[in-house]
Design a protein around this motif. Structure first.
Motif, mmCIF file in Angstrom:
data_model
loop_
_atom_site.group_PDB
_atom_site.id
_atom_site.type_symbol
_atom_site.label_atom_id
_atom_site.label_comp_id
_atom_site.label_asym_id
_atom_site.label_seq_id
_atom_site.Cartn_x
_atom_site.Cartn_y
_atom_site.Cartn_z
ATOM 1 N N VAL A 1 0.834 -1.203 0.000
ATOM 2 C CA VAL A 1 0.000 0.000 0.000
ATOM 3 C C VAL A 1 0.870 1.255 0.000
ATOM 4 O O VAL A 1 0.665 2.178 -0.789
ATOM 5 C CB VAL A 1 -0.957 -0.004 1.218
ATOM 6 C CG1 VAL A 1 -1.664 1.332 1.330
ATOM 7 C CG2 VAL A 1 -1.965 -1.125 1.076
ATOM 8 N N SER A 2 1.899 1.269 0.872
ATOM 9 C CA SER A 2 2.741 2.468 0.950
ATOM 10 C C SER A 2 3.432 2.755 -0.364
ATOM 11 O O SER A 2 3.452 3.897 -0.829
ATOM 12 C CB SER A 2 3.814 2.326 2.020
ATOM 13 O OG SER A 2 3.290 1.746 3.144
ATOM 14 N N SER B 1 2.671 1.719 -3.372
ATOM 15 C CA SER B 1 1.733 2.114 -4.424
ATOM 16 C C SER B 1 1.323 3.565 -4.253
ATOM 17 O O SER B 1 1.268 4.329 -5.209
ATOM 18 C CB SER B 1 0.474 1.260 -4.426
ATOM 19 O OG SER B 1 0.770 -0.044 -4.128
ATOM 20 N N LEU B 2 1.004 3.939 -3.010
ATOM 21 C CA LEU B 2 0.601 5.324 -2.765
ATOM 22 C C LEU B 2 1.722 6.279 -3.153
ATOM 23 O O LEU B 2 1.492 7.283 -3.822
ATOM 24 C CB LEU B 2 0.249 5.525 -1.290
ATOM 25 C CG LEU B 2 -1.111 4.998 -0.856
ATOM 26 C CD1 LEU B 2 -1.311 5.219 0.632
ATOM 27 C CD2 LEU B 2 -2.227 5.686 -1.623
#
Lengths: 480, 242, 481
Positions: free
Chosen positions: C21-22, C24-25
């Motif tokens: 998630v990190s 990708s963000l």
């Protein structure tokens, strides 16, 4: 029912007042509040007289022109300075990024220019601390810190089990905790800050002007309270929904950061890309082009002037301009102004429309976070936002048009009286300059502001009502 | 193997442990009985170097724990009441990680053997620990001790919350470890029956004192219970009198 | 051992999707930021191209017109518009533009580039108009700031780091695995340090790759911009290291993850908002710039006064500058151009002290900020990123100083012509000064930057040291009690 809520609230208030978190965060907030209020007060007390003095000086310079042709005087023009509203003490809003002064001169609608931000160190781009900022941005953090474990703490220590085994319902527990948090935050932080702010504002302008600003301030306070209620409810909802305290805190801080830092930049950047503004160069070139060739580009200034000449000669039944009983220059200048108005109205209209479209994009994204809607409403009420700025811009332009018409009409009527000093040879006297009153601008009322802020108000209320709804729903579902 | 000499521990003003003298040789299982707050967990924490003694010395394998807290970690293994592992990793991965941290890299096949010896079903090894029961996690804990070839094992209430069957299986495993590997075991428990069942010696603690020590073979279960009640009531009475 | 810990940390991160998630963000944000920056830069480049094109056209049209007159075609138009007459050329038609082109890496930081003018229209009259020039921009967008790579680095990277690391120690305690770790014979401090180093390496590597790929996709010539890119990567590396180290230090106190998160977000808020905003209040209070409003009033007064005594001013001026008097005739004191120009020069002279005060006060504010920025790595990193992008205060200050000098040169050219009553020849149009921005010699990595980078490194080392010391002493009991 009410007694249950009351009992819970009473115990919770006692808890909160003993809580080190409240003490420390309130202390920190007060320090920042002091810095904010000082800088707001300083801004107001320095800028207001400066603008008022400059306005008076500009008018004096206008009056002291002596004997002059009215059109020279029109070129000389004078300046309109945007008065600083009293509520700028608590929310300076975007004032640093909006222009302060506009030159009202012949043939040109100037931009309201001179942004203060250009003259301050670049560190100001990180943001400013205002009282509004303390109450709308930083206070929510304090509320988050006070509420994130309000439910999970009881759950972890097992007291929730005991509470729920009495005749208290989950809704009562949450409402009681909410009421307590509101009382503590309001009594310890919000009320003293509001009173001090009001006192400083009153000192800055005296009672009468303060009373005039009271309606706006009252509504402003109301929205501050709405946002306090909203954040307390949000904190409790998350605390009741997320099992672990740590996770609840992270979720709440995430929501806050998203609104306070992420969305504004995202929405600004998106707005600019979706509705780009022209460069100042292109904008001016377009105006110069249209002034020369007509709004439609097919009606050159030369043709227009020839047509006007024919029309005026016919109207007065004479064969040459020198036979006219009036000054043709005065007529031509006013005619020129009026055809320019079309150009200005179109181009500035387009520009302001772009601004408003950009604002709409940003307002739509404000829905993502209650912080932003609250911030918009706050600066609108303070009179430090774009709507108020455009209101001022239009007001100044209307005044400019009055000046130009007065000058041109005087030239028309008097510019042909002395045949040896026709048109530009005609000199007007002080009497004419006195026909123009000093420029004054009065701030639009609260109604104007609320009308412009419908979407933001709706968004803030939707958040509040929605969160309160969630609070009741989570309360019903509350399980140990 | 494990030795406490005149060991005391105070937290602020509260005395958690008072002049403990204890020696546990290799291969012996010593059970500590006592009420909550009697000092059982403090004793274990002192032996493992999780906390420093106020007075006295702790030796593990002849090494002073306070002086070389790190050295002794090679010799010991710990199984808390609730063995907590990384829920997103499988049992096998947890064992690989934690035994690897202790310095030995085993092949998967070897790790499987350890888990099997600890009694974990083969099909469970590749499931995430998040789905494990308490007993299964405890078996991984034992496998960790096995993989480490620990010389001393500390157990803190290992059987609480286990059903009698799992509890029994656990006791047999510990007994086996002591008998075959010569591991010295210090086990804190509330369970008189289990203590008598698995222990070689039993110590009864009360308010930081090791009040009495008996050989498990020398007492009947009912006598043990009497002794336990006596110790606690006696101290209670002394306190009342004071 | 490192490899072992990293492998399992990877498994853990992968399993709970934090890392995915990190990263990708981070990729998403960086991509959007680069796109946004590229749009802004290309808008500026286009505007400058249009300006260049249009001013070239105007200039050659004027030159051609003079050429025709010289060839014998009589001029019939308005005398005020005569291209042979230097006054209308210098005062309006022959205006030159002073422009500041974006640097190769301008897209990474908007800096002051959306606020400060990057082109000025220069005429020989109205120096004061330089102070009123501004680009059209919605104030709300200026106020909000921009979503650029600098924003991602200064604001968002720390938040991602906090999200990735706020519970490295606390989670072991909260899920109960701390007991198992402490009873193993791996050193707990080096275990935690390895986890931090590993996550730091992951974040920094991921961000560097995303950034380089993004810049390549945005068609930035990275070979040309190698020093800037190098400094960008170094600054990011140290800034990320600082946040990881801070998180390590906070974690090492062994408090729960909620407490850690609150402290870290508080520190973040302090560094990115409260310190800068307080600094801003301090700078404007201690060194207030004169108001532009004051400039307007003074300009008007000066112009009115100059007009009233223009003949006096003129004779004084000619006493000071005998070289400007025409050789064999008198200066025509009734000539409109001469009067207007002397008045303007007098106004310029009157305004000079006020304008100097603008510059000196702004410089004083900036120096104060430069000094106190040691208090907040965020301010310093933002400054460095602005310098890398060429959008910082210093570059615009240099540009403005050069513009003011250029104005003087430009005016001087026409002053000579007008006082000597010479006409513009077609060859003269080549001689009219043209503006070219001179890059100052100052190296990209100046002393101040080196000092601040070292300070950042020192802070990192101190935080990591505190982290290591305290983690080594971390005890299970402390958690249980």
């Amino acid at each position: 029912m009410i007694t249950h809520v009351f009992f819970i609230a009473k115990k919770e208030i006692a808890d909160l007042l003993r809580d080190k978190r409240l003490r420390w965060s309130a202390l920190t907030l007060y320090v920042l509040f002091a810095v904010a209020l000082f800088s707001g007060w300083q801004y107001f007390t320095q800028t207001k007289p400066r603008h008022a003095d400059a306005q008076a000086a500009s008018y004096q310079q206008w009056l002291a022109q002596g004997s002059k042709n009215p059109h020279s005087a029109a070129h000389y023009g004078f300046y309109a300075y945007k008065p600083v509203p009293l509520l700028a003490v608590v929310d300076k809003g975007m004032d640093d990024y909006l222009g302060n002064a506009v030159w009202m001169e012949a043939h040109k609608q100037n931009n309201v220019s001179n942004r203060t931000a250009q003259d301050v160190a670049d560190v100001s781009r990180f943001g400013n601390i205002t009282v509004g900022f303390v109450l709308q941005f930083l206070l929510p953090i304090v509320i988050i810190l006070l509420t994130f474990n309000a439910v999970s703490k009881e759950r972890e220590s097992g007291t929730l089990r005991i509470l729920l085994s009495t005749q208290t319902s989950g809704v009562q527990i949450l409402v009681g905790k909410g009421a307590a948090a509101f009382a503590a935050v309001f009594g310890v932080i919000v009320l003293p800050m509001l009173l001090v702010s009001a006192g400083v504002m009153m000192l800055a302008v005296g009672g009468q002007d303060f009373v005039a600003s009271l309606p706006a301030f009252g509504v402003w306070v109301l929205f501050v309270l709405v946002s306090v209620v909203l954040w307390i409810a949000l904190g409790l909802v998350v605390s009741a929904s997320v099992r672990e305290s740590g996770a609840a805190l992270v979720v709440l801080l995430g929501v806050w950061t998203l609104g306070a830092f992420f969305v504004p930049r995202l929405s600004g950047s998106l707005a600019r890309t979706l509705h780009p503004t022209p460069s100042a160069f292109a904008f001016n070139e377009q105006i110069i082009f249209e002034k020369a060739n007509g709004v439609d580009g097919h009606n050159s200034a030369d043709e227009r002037s020839k047509a006007l000449e024919a029309r005026v000669l016919k109207q007065y039944g004479v064969d040459s301009l020198s036979q006219l009983p009036v000054s043709f220059a005065g007529i031509a200048l006013q005619e020129g102004e009026e055809s320019d108005y079309l150009v200005f109205d179109k181009n500035y209209g387009n520009l302001f429309q772009i601004f408003q479209r950009q604002e709409s994009v940003m307002e739509a994204l404000n829905l993502l976070s209650p912080v932003l809607a609250a911030q918009s409403i706050s600066r609108a009420l303070a009179g430090t936002d774009t709507d108020k700025h455009l209101h001022f811009t239009n007001n100044a332009e209307q005044f400019r048009r009055v000046i130009m018409k007065t000058m041109n009409d005087d030239m028309r009527d008097n510019g042909a009286k002395d045949k040896t000093k026709r048109d530009f040879g005609y000199m007007a006297s002080d009497e004419l300059w006195h026909k123009i009153p000093p420029y004054t601008y009065s701030q639009p009322g609260v109604g104007f502001v609320l009308g412009n802020q419908v979407l933001n108000i709706a968004s803030l209320l939707a958040w509040t009502v929605g969160t309160l709804g969630l609070l009741v729903w989570r309360g019903r579902l509350l399980k140990p | 193997m494990l030795e406490a000499i005149n060991l005391s521990k105070t937290y602020n003003t509260a005395i958690a442990l008072h002049s403990l003298n204890l020696y546990i040789p290799a291969g012996e299982i010593f059970c500590l009985l006592g009420a909550n707050g009697a000092g059982k967990t403090t004793t274990i924490n002192l032996f493992m170097g999780f906390t420093e003694p106020t007075i006295g010395e702790v030796l593990v394998g002849g090494i002073n724990v306070a002086q070389k807290p790190h050295e002794i970690k090679k010799l010991i293994a710990y199984i808390p009441e609730n063995v907590m592992l990384y829920p997103t990793l499988t049992g096998l991965e947890n064992l690989a990680y934690l035994s690897g941290l202790s310095g030995t890299a085993y092949s998967d096949a070897e790790l499987v053997v350890f888990l099997q010896r600890a009694g974990l079903q083969k099909e469970a090894m590749k499931r995430r620990v998040g789905e494990y029961s308490k007993g299964m996690r405890q078996k991984v804990g034992i496998a960790i001790a096995l993989a480490k070839h620990a010389k001393a094992l500390f157990l803190d209430e290992p059987t609480s919350g286990l059903d009698p069957l799992a509890s029994n299986e656990f006791s047999r495993l510990i007994r086996g470890l002591a008998d075959t590997e010569g591991v010295a075991v210090l086990m804190a428990t509330h369970d008189l029956f289990r203590a008598k069942e698995v222990g070689d010696r039993i110590g009864i603690m009360n308010a930081g004192h090791l009040a009495s020590v008996v050989k498990a073979g020398d007492v009947s279960p009912s006598r043990l219970e009497e002794l336990y009640m006596e110790t606690i009531l006696q101290k209670h009475a002394q306190r009342e009198a004071a | 051992m490192f490899k072992h810990i990293m492998y399992y940390d990877w498994l853990l991160l992968w399993a709970n999707r934090t890392l995915a998630v990190s990263v990708s963000l981070l990729t998403l944000f960086t991509a959007f930021a680069l796109w946004n920056g590229a749009q802004h830069v290309s808008f500026q480049r286009q505007t400058l191209a249009v300006i260049q094109d249009s001013s070239q056209k105007t200039s050659s049209a004027l030159q051609a017109a003079v050429h025709e007159i010289e060839a014998g075609k009589p001029y019939t138009g308005n005398a005020f518009q005569n291209p042979q007459s230097p006054y209308p050329i210098g005062a309006n038609k022959g205006a030159r533009f002073a422009t500041l082109a974006p640097e190769p890496l301008a897209l990474i930081a908007f800096g002051q580039s959306d606020l400060l003018p990057y082109y000025y229209r220069i005429t020989m009259t109205k120096k004061q108009s330089l102070y009123h020039a501004e680009e059209i921009e919605n104030a709300a967008i200026l106020y909000n700031g921009n979503f650029d790579v600098a924003f991602v680095i200064v604001y968002l990277v720390p938040l991602l780091i906090i999200a990735l690391s706020y519970n490295i120690v606390a989670s072991e305690r909260e899920q109960g695995t701390l007991a198992m770790l402490l009873s193993s014979n791996a050193r707990f401090d080096s275990l935690v340090l390895t986890k931090y180093l590993f996550r730091f390496a992951l974040v920094d590597a991921a961000f560097s790759v995303v950034l380089i790929v993004g810049l390549l996709l945005a068609r930035v010539n990275l070979v040309e911009a190698a020093p800037q890119l190098g400094l960008l990567l170094l600054t990011t590396l140290l800034y990320a290291a600082f946040w990881f180290a801070l998180s390590f230090a906070v974690n090492s106190f062994g408090r729960n993850s909620g407490f850690n998160a609150a402290i870290l977000v508080g520190a973040w808020l302090l560094l990115v908002l409260i310190i800068p905003a307080t600094l801003s209040v301090l700078a404007t209070t201690l060194h207030p710039t004169p108001s532009r409003v004051e400039l307007i009033t003074t300009t008007r007064e000066a112009s009115d006064a100059a007009k009233k005594r223009s003949s006096q001013i003129l004779s004084k001026f000619l006493e000071d500058h005998p070289e400007l008097a025409p050789k064999d005739k008198q200066v025509d004191a009734k000539d409109f151009a001469v009067i207007a120009l002397t008045a303007q020069m007098d106004v310029d002279k009157t305004l000079k002290p006020l304008q100097d005060r603008f510059e000196s006060q702004l410089q004083a504010q900036q120096s104060l900020v430069r000094f106190y920025r040691v208090l907040s790595p965020a301010v310093f990193v933002q400054h460095t990123l602005n310098d890398i992008a060429g959008t910082g205060h210093e570059r615009y200050a240099t540009f403005n100083a050069q513009v003011v000098r250029f104005y003087a040169d430009f005016q001087q050219f026409f002053v000579k012509k007008i006082f000597r009553q010479e006409q513009m020849t077609s060859a003269d149009f080549e001689q009219v000064p043209a503006f070219r921005y001179q890059k100052p010699d100052a190296p990209l990595l100046g002393w101040s930057n080196i000092l601040n980078l070292s300070l950042l490194l020192a802070l990192t080392v101190v935080c990591a040291g505190v982290g290591l010391r305290r983690t080594a002493r971390l005890q299970l009991v402390y958690a249980v009690a």
